[in-house]
Design an enzyme around this catalytic site. Structure first.
Site, PDB file in Angstrom:
ATOM      1  N   GLU A 202     -14.788  52.059 -13.099  1.00  0.00           N
ATOM      2  CA  GLU A 202     -14.854  52.552 -11.722  1.00  0.00           C
ATOM      3  C   GLU A 202     -13.585  52.227 -10.950  1.00  0.00           C
ATOM      4  OE1 GLU A 202     -17.681  51.982  -7.743  1.00  0.00           O
ATOM      5  OE2 GLU A 202     -18.197  50.990  -9.630  1.00  0.00           O
ATOM      6  N   ASP A 311     -28.554  49.648 -12.202  1.00  0.00           N
ATOM      7  CA  ASP A 311     -27.801  50.722 -12.857  1.00  0.00           C
ATOM      8  C   ASP A 311     -27.981  50.660 -14.369  1.00  0.00           C
ATOM      9  OD1 ASP A 311     -26.194  52.944 -13.042  1.00  0.00           O
ATOM     10  OD2 ASP A 311     -24.307  51.866 -12.762  1.00  0.00           O
ATOM     11  N   ARG A 315     -25.272  54.217 -21.013  1.00  0.00           N
ATOM     12  CA  ARG A 315     -23.816  54.148 -20.837  1.00  0.00           C
ATOM     13  C   ARG A 315     -23.378  52.749 -20.432  1.00  0.00           C
ATOM     14  NH1 ARG A 315     -26.030  56.652 -16.557  1.00  0.00           N
ATOM     15  NH2 ARG A 315     -25.830  55.604 -14.543  1.00  0.00           N
ATOM     16  N   ASN A 316     -24.293  51.959 -19.867  1.00  0.00           N
ATOM     17  CA  ASN A 316     -23.979  50.605 -19.412  1.00  0.00           C
ATOM     18  C   ASN A 316     -24.510  49.543 -20.361  1.00  0.00           C
ATOM     19  OD1 ASN A 316     -22.619  51.520 -17.157  1.00  0.00           O
ATOM     20  ND2 ASN A 316     -24.450  51.535 -15.880  1.00  0.00           N
ATOM     21  N   ASP A 329     -21.914  46.072 -17.059  1.00  0.00           N
ATOM     22  CA  ASP A 329     -21.692  46.705 -15.757  1.00  0.00           C
ATOM     23  C   ASP A 329     -22.639  46.176 -14.685  1.00  0.00           C
ATOM     24  OD1 ASP A 329     -19.597  49.095 -15.845  1.00  0.00           O
ATOM     25  OD2 ASP A 329     -20.600  48.967 -17.785  1.00  0.00           O
TER      26      ASP A 329
END
Length: 449
Positions: A202, A311, A315-316, A329
């Site tokens: 990010e 979250d 993907r994390n 993350d």
């Protein structure tokens, strides 16, 4: 006093006296290799692997790492405009009553709003050289430092800050960069070797690097100013976490720009990419159950610590060299009743969180159900063929995704229990872990919740 393997810190700089000595600078971390016949000398190794002899009176035992404490900001009201701030402060006006908000006229900056003589003065709080300032004379690393300064005296404001107007509900937080150095989490830039870029986060690039002769992941921050607080808040959350199924923080490097967060390196990368690239021809039911158990264990640990991830998604989640799954993350992770800002991943976020901003471990359980759907769909994006803007409406009306082909009925039953509309009807991660422990390597379970 200094047993082999002990980490020590240099109290003074030491220059080489002979070719067998190990030079170091004040503040360097060294590792004792072995004692010598002379009690005044030790054989030691620096973090780059160089070995030599060091004088005992130049070093001291390294202090243990401590969790970084976040500073709550009850006076921070987020994204409200001037009129809203004035209405809040003038309900019961008193000199020195104040709040801080995000600036609407200058995005990225803040506004300090102070009540005096039944009027409200708005001071722009801007970033200048990575510091916050009102008048360019005094600068601060975060909002907490700024507010504390003006609580002590007006120093150019219309009056001294007296009492904060507290925001109801969840509270924002700030973190002091110096606390990483004081708590043993700082890593000197010279001890890190960057090797190659392996991803993009990010805030900036993610590198594969070397620290203490081991591969590490290094997250760098391109932007400065306000983004630095968000970046460091993620690191501060990680200082209080220690579990084999959570990516481990090794430290933060602050002595040069950009800031680095250094974590353990997970060889096989993102789980979602692993699922998509291997597919069902390679990945077995045993693998899928393993991923589910690993992530549930990590989330149960967060639940026990009263942390909410906010979250959770494939993907994390990262995979190490042994294909153990580790939740990563933590940019949105907070303890209960601490707020966050930023966009939410709609397809993974619980309905009550999207509608009311209400987060809990049970909202993480909802995200876990979407994660399960992802892994049993081998990395497909959830809610296929449904427009993003329609997802929440359809979910509230009762729509749920179909059972993936690779998902056996017992797992789909667990998945379905996790996306009950009402949080109280969802299982806890403790119950999920206990249930998954009953699954065999073929994805079968004699009893499900």
């Amino acid at each position: 006093m200094f047993a082999p393997g002990t980490e020590v810190t240099a109290k003074f700089a030491f220059r080489k006296g002979s070719h067998r000595d190990l030079p170091f600078e004040k503040g360097d971390t060294l590792i004792v290799v072995e004692k010598t016949e002379d009690p005044n000398w030790l054989k030691a190794q620096n973090l780059r692997g160089d070995v030599g002899y060091i004088p005992v009176n130049y070093i001291e035992k390294k202090k243990g790492k401590e969790a970084i404490q976040l500073h709550k900001m009850p006076w921070f009201h987020g994204r409200i405009d001037r009129l809203q701030a004035e209405n809040l402060l003038l309900k019961k006006p008193e000199d020195g009553l104040f709040l801080v908000r995000e600036s609407t006229n200058y995005p990225g900056d803040f506004a300090l709003c102070v009540c005096y003589l039944r009027k409200v003065e708005h001071y722009r709080v801007m970033y200048q050289d990575d510091k916050l300032t009102v008048d360019e004379d005094s600068s601060f690393t975060n909002l907490t430092q700024l507010v504390n300064h003006y609580l002590e005296g007006a120093d150019g404001l219309i009056c001294r800050l007296n009492r904060p107007l507290k925001k109801e509900g969840t509270q924002a937080v700030s973190v002091d960069a110096e606390s990483f150095k004081n708590s043993g989490w700082h890593i000197r830039r010279k001890d890190i070797d960057l090797m190659k870029v392996v991803g993009h986060g990010e805030f900036g690039d993610v590198w594969e690097g070397r620290f203490r002769q081991k591969r590490v992941a290094v997250k760098s921050m391109k932007e400065e100013g306000r983004a630095a607080q968000t970046f460091l808040t993620e690191a501060s959350v990680m200082t209080d976490l220690n579990h084999k199924n959570l990516v481990m923080l090794l430290g933060v490097s602050l002595d040069e720009s950009p800031i680095y967060i250094i974590t353990e390196f997970c060889d096989k990368g993102s789980l979602v990419e692993y699922l998509r690239s291997r597919g069902r021809a390679v990945i077995t039911q045993k693998d899928l159950i393993g991923f589910a158990k690993d992530v549930a264990a990590g989330m149960h640990y967060l639940e026990s610590k009263n942390f909410i991830h906010r979250d959770l998604a494939a993907r994390n989640v990262l995979l190490d060299e042994n294909c153990m799954a580790k939740v990563a993350d933590f940019g949105h992770a907070r303890q209960q009743n601490i707020s966050i800002s930023g966009k939410l991943p709609i397809k993974w976020t619980a309905p009550e969180a999207l509608k009311e901003g209400t987060f809990s471990s049970k909202s993480d359980v909802w995200s876990f159900s979407i994660f399960l759907w992802e892994i049993y769909s081998f990395g497909r994006v959830p809610y296929p063929r449904i427009p993003l803007t329609d997802v929440l409406t359809r979910v509230v009306r009762g729509y749920r995704m179909e059972q993936p082909d690779a998902c056996l009925p017992e797992m789909f039953s667990l998945m379905s229990s996790c996306w009950e509309l009402y949080p109280r009807e969802r299982p806890s991660f403790k119950t999920i872990v206990e249930t998954l422990d009953k699954f065999d390597d073929n994805g079968r379970c004699p009893t499900v919740i």
